[in-house]
Design a protein around this motif. Structure first.
Motif, mmCIF file in Angstrom:
data_model
loop_
_atom_site.group_PDB
_atom_site.id
_atom_site.type_symbol
_atom_site.label_atom_id
_atom_site.label_comp_id
_atom_site.label_asym_id
_atom_site.label_seq_id
_atom_site.Cartn_x
_atom_site.Cartn_y
_atom_site.Cartn_z
ATOM 1 N N ARG A 68 0.836 -1.207 0.000
ATOM 2 C CA ARG A 68 0.000 0.000 0.000
ATOM 3 C C ARG A 68 0.868 1.252 0.000
ATOM 4 N NH1 ARG A 68 -3.178 -3.277 3.521
ATOM 5 N NH2 ARG A 68 -2.272 -2.328 5.396
ATOM 6 N N ARG A 69 1.906 1.247 0.835
ATOM 7 C CA ARG A 69 2.796 2.411 0.884
ATOM 8 C C ARG A 69 3.544 2.574 -0.432
ATOM 9 N NH1 ARG A 69 8.006 3.299 4.744
ATOM 10 N NH2 ARG A 69 8.894 1.937 3.172
ATOM 11 N N ASP A 70 4.049 1.476 -0.994
ATOM 12 C CA ASP A 70 4.770 1.557 -2.267
ATOM 13 C C ASP A 70 3.872 2.123 -3.372
ATOM 14 O OD1 ASP A 70 7.018 0.561 -1.065
ATOM 15 O OD2 ASP A 70 6.812 -1.468 -1.868
ATOM 16 N N ALA A 71 2.623 1.691 -3.383
ATOM 17 C CA ALA A 71 1.681 2.199 -4.398
ATOM 18 C C ALA A 71 1.416 3.684 -4.198
ATOM 19 C CB ALA A 71 0.372 1.408 -4.334
ATOM 20 N N ALA A 72 1.314 4.108 -2.939
ATOM 21 C CA ALA A 72 1.087 5.526 -2.651
ATOM 22 C C ALA A 72 2.281 6.367 -3.096
ATOM 23 C CB ALA A 72 0.813 5.723 -1.167
#
Length: 198
Positions: A68-72
């Motif tokens: 999720r963080r990488d996508a953000a």
């Protein structure tokens, strides 16, 4: 047109008359479309917040915190590169911050986005690293000296730098067992290192 003026003068320094003059209409025509300067600012920034909201929804649907963080992060970099010639929406303008604070729906998007970046158990060092990384990619995206770099290459470099900045917090370097003594504190360092000019 208003975007250019906001970028040049800030929201506070841009008058409705300046906007009317830039567009080439009377001030009454601006008032006909917008009740206030704040409405103009909202018209400019809402599409950006809509993009961020879509990014948040997409990232939140992923199964793991790290993904999720990488996508953000990847989504933010892509958005910055896409808007590299429209620097106003990302400028840290205090007036924009105040306007956003008055609109709960915009604050909610920002809070959800930062929640993805920081995670639930973040510390101050993580917050600082994220701020440094976000500010850095904003500056890169809007730096006129980097305008000759093609968008894909710029985006890839910005993403690498963002990840490096954040990785330093995720995996801090352990201190050296016996750090070297700085030269200035060693006996006679000043005399030993000094040499007359020749």
């Amino acid at each position: 047109m208003a975007v250019e003026l906001f970028a040049e003068h800030g929201v506070q320094g841009t008058s409705l008359q300046m906007i009317a003059d830039r567009i080439g209409v009377g001030k009454a025509a601006v008032y006909y479309q917008f009740r206030s300067k704040e409405d103009i600012v909202l018209a400019v920034i809402r599409p950006v917040f809509d993009d961020v909201a879509r990014l948040v929804e997409s990232a939140e649907a992923l199964p793991q915190k790290e993904s999720r963080r990488d996508a953000a992060i990847a989504g933010l970099v892509a958005l910055m590169v896409a808007l590299r010639n429209a620097s106003f929406p990302f400028r840290r303008d205090r007036q924009i911050d105040r306007i956003v604070a008055r609109h709960p729906e915009l604050r909610a998007v920002t809070d959800r986005f930062y929640g993805l970046l920081l995670g639930p158990d973040h510390d101050d060092a993580t917050r600082v690293a994220m701020t440094v990384a976000i500010t850095g990619i904003y500056c890169c995206a809007t730096d006129p000296t980097l305008q000759n770099i093609a968008a894909p290459e710029l985006g890839a470099a910005m993403l690498d730098c963002f990840k490096l900045c954040v990785a330093r917090v995720s995996a801090p370097v352990p201190p050296a067992a016996n750090p070297p003594t700085p030269a200035a504190t060693q006996p006679d360092a000043a005399l030993r290192d000094w040499a007359p000019c020749r």
